[in-house]
Scaffold this active site. Sequence first.
Site, short mmCIF file in Angstrom:
data_model
loop_
_atom_site.label_atom_id
_atom_site.label_comp_id
_atom_site.label_asym_id
_atom_site.label_seq_id
_atom_site.Cartn_x
_atom_site.Cartn_y
_atom_site.Cartn_z
N HIS A 271 0.83 -1.21 0.00
CA HIS A 271 0.00 0.00 0.00
C HIS A 271 0.86 1.26 0.00
O HIS A 271 2.07 1.22 0.30
CB HIS A 271 -0.95 0.00 1.20
CG HIS A 271 -0.28 0.08 2.54
ND1 HIS A 271 0.16 1.26 3.09
CD2 HIS A 271 0.02 -0.89 3.44
CE1 HIS A 271 0.68 1.03 4.27
NE2 HIS A 271 0.63 -0.27 4.51
N CYS A 289 3.54 -4.87 6.49
CA CYS A 289 3.12 -4.56 5.12
C CYS A 289 4.30 -4.12 4.28
O CYS A 289 5.38 -3.80 4.79
CB CYS A 289 2.06 -3.47 5.13
SG CYS A 289 0.46 -3.99 5.77
#
Length: 338
Positions: A271, A289
């Site tokens: 992201h 992440c």
Amino acid sequence: MLRTGVALAAAVGLGAGLALAGGTATAQPLFGGAPGSVELPQIPAPELPQVPPVPVPDVPLPGGQNLAGVLEQVGVPVAHGPDGATVGQTGPAPLEPANFATPQVTPSEGAVVGVAQPIIINFPAPVGDRAAAERAMRVTTDNGVTGAFHWFGDSQVRWRPENLWPAHTQVTVEAGDAVRHFTIGDALIATADDATKTITVTRDGQVVRTMPTSMGKPGHETPNGIYTVGESFRTMIMDSSTYGVPIDSPEGYRLEVEYATRMSNSGIFLHAAPWSVGAQGNTNVSHGCLNVSTADAKWFFENAKPGDPVIVVNTQGGQLNGHDGLTDFSMPWGTWAG
């Protein structure tokens, strides 16, 4: 008159002989037993070899006929089984009757997916006899790819090849009375290397983009393995309390992120993280992440499709759990097919 008779005989050719009667020329058979004629030996007709029955596929033809029937009409013997059915390449053998009701099959009909996409079959009720259920299911491809089923409990079974799918494979899934056709698209593969803090994306073997990244920091290291792209969100709220960390704790957070592409069911995404651009390419600061710039996250959001692999290597996070739900290809083949 004689000249005329000779000319007539010459015109008739070898099929007739010339006889003279009262000055008139008449034709007689050349080998009719006349004095001086030659009797040719009788030559028996040759015995042709017997042609064995030919196995043929059961191909329909215009006008309601099929290939086997047309061949038989012109004298070609066609092989038939004990039940009278045509023997030949009539397709795969019938599946056994299903011991389950109509299941839900992923990918959906006509889908185009990535090379790390498993086939997921969800049953409406637990299956008691798994072996019998497998005999009522089949996966076929246009290029001979083989694989195996692996059960994720009594209500779900999955199928995958040993390695990533070859790009552009055509796949058919049969599971009882459910049939699905889908296609493996381009091989878009992202490799995130913690040694270089870089994500390299290839399409059918050609590098199409490189992206600096920041992965999981100490204590939150990103596991190594093959992840599978799932759903994508233009914007989403990431909340640490969803996995047990209160947002008011030192490691808690609740923030909106852009261009989030899911890599695992356990909450790992690729992201946009504009707050960590300074660390991307050199330092790991995330909670697991893959942080990238907004431009890179947008590109991945627009180009990655469900089933595309994200391969993470060289981290201190150990090995990825193959039962996560989007991590099938991380499970060793011996475990999957065993």
